[in-house]
Design a protein around this motif. Structure first.
Motif, PDB file in Angstrom:
ATOM      1  N   LEU B  73       0.858  -1.179   0.000  1.00  0.00           N
ATOM      2  CA  LEU B  73       0.000   0.000   0.000  1.00  0.00           C
ATOM      3  C   LEU B  73       0.896   1.231   0.000  1.00  0.00           C
ATOM      4  CD1 LEU B  73      -3.110   0.767   0.382  1.00  0.00           C
ATOM      5  CD2 LEU B  73      -2.471   1.193   2.765  1.00  0.00           C
ATOM      6  N   ASP B  74       0.921   1.937  -1.104  1.00  0.00           N
ATOM      7  CA  ASP B  74       1.766   3.126  -1.219  1.00  0.00           C
ATOM      8  C   ASP B  74       3.206   2.833  -0.744  1.00  0.00           C
ATOM      9  OD1 ASP B  74       2.304   5.716  -1.939  1.00  0.00           O
ATOM     10  OD2 ASP B  74       1.748   6.556   0.010  1.00  0.00           O
ATOM     11  N   GLU B  99      -4.907  -2.588   6.892  1.00  0.00           N
ATOM     12  CA  GLU B  99      -4.830  -1.793   8.119  1.00  0.00           C
ATOM     13  C   GLU B  99      -3.399  -1.775   8.676  1.00  0.00           C
ATOM     14  OE1 GLU B  99      -6.688  -3.509  11.679  1.00  0.00           O
ATOM     15  OE2 GLU B  99      -5.021  -2.387  12.561  1.00  0.00           O
ATOM     16  N   LYS B 102      -1.259   0.437   6.467  1.00  0.00           N
ATOM     17  CA  LYS B 102      -1.589   1.854   6.710  1.00  0.00           C
ATOM     18  C   LYS B 102      -0.955   2.335   8.012  1.00  0.00           C
ATOM     19  CE  LYS B 102      -5.584   3.118   4.717  1.00  0.00           C
ATOM     20  NZ  LYS B 102      -7.031   2.973   4.560  1.00  0.00           N
ATOM     21  N   GLN B 105       2.774   2.976   7.665  1.00  0.00           N
ATOM     22  CA  GLN B 105       3.230   3.974   6.677  1.00  0.00           C
ATOM     23  C   GLN B 105       4.059   5.125   7.238  1.00  0.00           C
ATOM     24  OE1 GLN B 105      -0.233   4.861   4.335  1.00  0.00           O
ATOM     25  NE2 GLN B 105       0.483   3.557   2.658  1.00  0.00           N
TER      26      GLN B 105
END
Lengths: 445, 504
Positions: B73-74, B99, B102, B105
């Motif tokens: 994710l990113d 989750e 995130k 991150q």
């Protein structure tokens, strides 16, 4: 996957109800955890794994067999019981078979913390963030692992025994390295209570060591007076007590505690008088599981008391045969400490080494529990009562059984963690030890 | 039915079911913003039998199944796993992986970028003659009993013999479109005999020399276990009376039953790219083989050629596709060529960091609940193309030791300083093999050691050793890996005497 006590008991009863064997043992275990892994000052592989396992051991007379699975569905449980019964029927009779235990009395579990149960990945990241910031500010590279989780296990028998144990665990380790690769420091611990963890402080210890250990000097190998930090001590005593304290092996003549001419040295003073090591499932610093082998209650067990070999692990079969009490394996380990701080040990040392931790320990000779391994992440020379410089890592060839006869001073016992130990909760002191054998120099940093 | 195949009755998904779960996971991952995702749905069938003396200590069967979902994710990784393979649970677990990513991150100083890899829809099954799970349990137990019986009759005081079997079934689905099913089997024999000298309180052990393999039960049937058990008992007895070694520098001739592990520790691990990048700094360690040494470091003598593959017959790391979905056939590569270090082992997302294009197929996750990381392929020493026997290696040794089998092993976290024991040690004097020695361990430094190698055996002396339990990663994962080796001669290596007296 976590089952609460009621669900675990229902599941165990359901499986026991399916059994057609003469007797049967059911064990259920599961876990849920979260972790953040980081390296080079950034997150790498972060996760939230969960597992469950149910196993059945069936007995027909003295024939026994076991099967385990991860599927809790009705059909799968029927297949599981059938598989364990088939395995048992195909097994030759085991003359050492011991029937399952009936109900036992257990202590209350004290190694569970609601604060750990509710830890989220965001909370882990928030705890790690200051470690990474500190490292970046000092132009160092931080790597590490922070994990928090819950696990449970249940043990049930067709003789009416049921015990459920639920524990929480936090593991935090951090390594800081200088970008030129000449300095490295480490800190780490386990705890059951996440709220007691000071991740930033651990980071500071690792960072400070990385800075102070830069550009080490090479010293000749040899026998040194050493100060072992608690992590290093926990590895050595953990391997000795959890893996080598074995009554049967000693009686059979194949153990460090075997006596010349036969038998074991149980009851003899074989270590220094300042050495006491015990297990206590309700130890306030390092609480452990409330049951052990065969569902036997974990209780306070003295392994070494003032240098006397007090207990060796002893199976129910061997205990019956040898007219001894069974002694199940430890679920936690505590070495009683003393009052000499590491700073005082340094002051008392004319020439010696301060060792942070060990790495890659393997047994060289089971006769003497001679171990080899390496120092890692910070070795410092002490001269005339003060640390004078960082030195290169060493390989050691030393037996913990020999080491426990060479302890000069002990510091306070603290909760600690070593990568090379048996994986139990451990409380251990720093030790000042004479004539520790360092057999060669390692260029590793 | 005379084995634990009853466990097969437990529910098992067909390919349609697996594809459905893949769609659920990858769909949720995409909708929640993942740039990459994969699902690994695995099932491990196991059996373990252990006999002590003439008594069955354990007979057990296991079935472990579950899945994990990994998302990027990113530029941040997250993964989650569960034993419950239903569509709803797959969706929940995928959301959990998102989750986790995130939440992590804020710690992502540099984003992970994955290179393109080819997409496959395929099925791969390890070729095998006899499926160990179809061999009746009592037949396997009888074999172990016979092995211990042979050892005890030959004078062993104690004997332990065990077989472990694993069938690993993996389904891999990636957001790039790969859908791969694979099955392979491992057979792992493990034996030890002990002899006691009651009067002195001394004892000696001799471990079996049979290697674990990625093979069927035919491997077990082809090995002379009872013959070895009897020999082991005699050799253990001989060990008790063997001459203690005099610590000194010796020329060593290492049997491949010993050398494979030295290759594993001092060549396999140092040439893992994730270690070189610092990703294992907190646990398994880094390596002295830094990227600036690629194509330059004279790792060993010109006789040293080390190849990596995941296609060798019997290899524990042999598989059709790695756990990133990279095809392994055709991905074989040299690690050391004529003594020079030429290639790292890589998983996905690493090659670009050292200016290379793509993974060479070395990802592995040890269970359905683990994150795939870079793990060792089969890493093997290439035999001498010129004829060379074990006796040829002894011929030129004046003051040496011949070492057979593995004892203890230990190496530092950058893979310089090592110490290895063995099972059997024999003196070599003036080109001839002499009597048995005891309490031997050799120490060395990797590059110096491999540069001192001046003789290696030819293909007729090749042996495939291996380990089922190589540790790396946090949470720790254990990987199975094989190492082919031939006997080799090393000059002037430090040898210690490991005997001690410890208790008061």
């Amino acid at each position: 996957m976590i089952l609460d006590e009621g669900d675990a008991q229902s599941l165990a009863n359901k499986i026991l109800g399916l059994s057609k064997a003469d007797s049967c043992i059911v064990t259920i275990s599961g876990d849920e955890s979260r972790h953040i892994r980081f390296a080079q000052n950034m997150a790498t592989t972060n996760g939230s794994p969960g597992d469950i396992e149910v196993s059945v051991e069936s007995h027909f007379g003295k024939h026994s067999g076991a099967a385990s699975g991860t599927d809790l569905g009705d059909d799968a449980l029927v297949a599981l019981v059938a598989a364990s019964e088939m395995t048992a029927r195909l097994a030759p009779e085991n003359p050492e078979f011991m029937p399952p235990l009936g109900p036992q009395k257990y202590v209350e579990e004290t190694g569970f913390s609601p604060a750990t149960e509710v830890v989220t990945s965001a909370m882990l990241a928030a705890a790690v963030q200051p470690v990474l910031r500190q490292a970046q500010a000092k132009n160092l590279q931080a790597s590490g692992f922070l994990e928090a989780g819950v696990s449970f296990s249940a043990f049930a028998t067709s003789k009416g025994l049921f015990v459920y144990d639920r524990e929480t665990e936090v593991l935090h380790t951090v390594t800081a390295r200088t970008p030129d690769g000449t300095g490295a420091g480490w800190a780490g611990t386990t705890h059951y209570d996440f709220s007691k963890l000071d991740a930033a402080a651990m980071g500071s210890v690792a960072i400070d060591k990385a800075v102070r250990s830069q550009k080490p000097s090479r010293l000749a190998p040899g026998k040194y007076r050493v100060i072992l930090e608690p992590s290093a001590v926990s590895d050595l005593i953990g391997i000795l007590v959890a893996e080598e304290f074995d009554q049967r092996a000693a009686d059979e003549g194949r153990n460090f505690a075997t006596k010349e001419g036969g038998g074991s040295r149980l009851g003899d003073t074989v270590f220094g008088k300042n050495v006491t090591i015990y297990s206590d499932p309700n130890d306030p610093v390092a609480p452990g599981g409330i049951y052990s082998d065969d569902g036997l209650p974990a209780q306070k067990t003295m392994w070494i008391e003032n240098g006397v070999l007090k207990n060796l692990q002893c199976s129910r079969y061997w205990a019956q045969k040898s007219k001894l009490q069974p002694v199940p394996g430890p679920t936690t380990l505590t070495m009683v400490g003393g009052t000499t701080s590491i700073a005082d040990m340094i002051k008392q040392t004319k020439r010696g080494l301060l060792i942070t931790r060990f790495w890659y320990i393997r047994e060289v000779d089971p006769q003497t529990v001679l171990l080899t391994g390496l120092t890692r992440d910070g070795v410092f020379l002490i001269e005339d009562g003060a640390i004078t410089k960082p030195v290169c890592n060493f390989r050691f060839n030393e037996s913990p059984a020999a080491m426990l006869n060479k302890v000069v001073a002990l510091g306070p016992s603290v909760r600690t963690y070593g990568e090379e130990g048996p994986g139990l909760p451990v409380a251990a002191p720093p030790l000042l030890v004479d004539e520790f054998t360092l057999s060669s120099v390692s260029d590793a940093v | 039915m005379r084995n634990a195949a009853a466990l097969e009755a437990a529910e098992q998904l067909d390919l349609t079911g697996k594809l459905g779960l893949a769609d659920a996971a990858l769909g949720v991952a995409k909708s929640l913003g993942a740039s990459y995702a994969d699902l690994r749905l695995c099932r491990y069938q196991t059996e373990y039998f252990e006999v002590r003396e003439r008594r069955l200590e354990e007979s057990s069967a296991g079935l472990s199944a579950g899945f994990s979902v990994r998302v990027l994710l990113d530029g941040t990784w997250g993964y989650a796993s569960s034993p419950l393979a239903t569509v709803d649970e797959v969706k929940r677990v995928t959301a959990r992986a998102i989750e986790v990513a995130k939440a992590s991150q804020p710690l992502q100083l540099r984003k992970f970028v994955l290179e393109d890899v080819p997409v496959y829809q395929d099925r791969w099954d390890m070729p095998m003659k006899a499926d160990p799970f179809k061999v009746p349990a009592d037949e396997k137990i009888a074999k172990l009993m016979a092995m211990n019986d042979a050892a005890l009759k030959a004078g062993a005081d104690y004997a332990t013999a065990a077989f472990a079997f694993v069938r690993e079934e993996k389904f891999f689905a990636s957001s790039r479109g790969s859908r791969i099913e694979q099955t392979r089997v491992r057979v792992m024999p493990d034996t030890e005999v002990t002899v006691i000298d009651k009067a002195s309180g001394h004892f000696a052990t001799r471990d079996g020399l049979a290697a674990p393999r990625g093979s069927g039960y035919d491997y077990i049937l082809s090995y002379d276990f009872t013959g070895e058990a009897a020999k082991a008992a005699e050799q253990a007895r001989e060990k008790l009376k063997a001459k203690p070694v005099e610590p000194d520098d010796y020329d060593l001739v290492l049997d491949p039953t010993n050398l494979w592990l030295t290759i594993h520790e001092s060549v396999g691990h140092p040439t893992e790219l994730d270690r070189a990048l610092g990703w294992e700094a907190n646990f398994a360690g880094t390596t002295f083989v830094t990227p600036d040494k690629l194509g330059k470091l004279k790792y060993g003598s010109s006789l040293m050629n080390i190849i990596a593959d995941r296609s060798q017959e019997g290899g524990l790391a042999t598989v059709g596709y790695d756990d990133d979905g990279v095809r392994t056939s055709g991905a074989e590569f040299p690690i050391i060529k004529d003594g020079i270090f030429v290639n790292y082992q890589m998983a996905i997302g690493q090659a670009q960091l050292i200016g290379q294009k793509s993974s060479n197929g070395c990802a592995f996750a040890d269970s359905w609940s683990a994150f795939p990381i870079q793990r060792m392929p089969n890493v093997s020493l290439v035999p001498n193309p010129k004829a060379c026997s074990l006796d040829d290696l002894f011929a030129d040794v004046k003051h040496g030791i011949y070492i057979v089998g593995n004892g203890s092993w230990s190496i530092d976290q950058q893979r310089h300083n090592f110490q290895f024991g063995g099972q059997l040690f024999y003196e070599i004097r003036n080109g001839k093999l002499g009597g048995m020695l005891r309490d031997v361990a050799y120490q060395g430094s990797t590059v110096e050691f491999w540069n001192s190698m001046d003789g290696i055996g030819d293909a007729s002396t090749y042996f495939l050793g291996g380990a089922p339990n190589c540790g790396k990663g946090q949470p720790e994962q254990t990987a199975p890996v094989s190492h082919g080796a031939v006997p080799a001669r090393f000059r002037q290596v430090t040898v210690l005497n490991t005997a001690r007296k410890v208790l008061t």
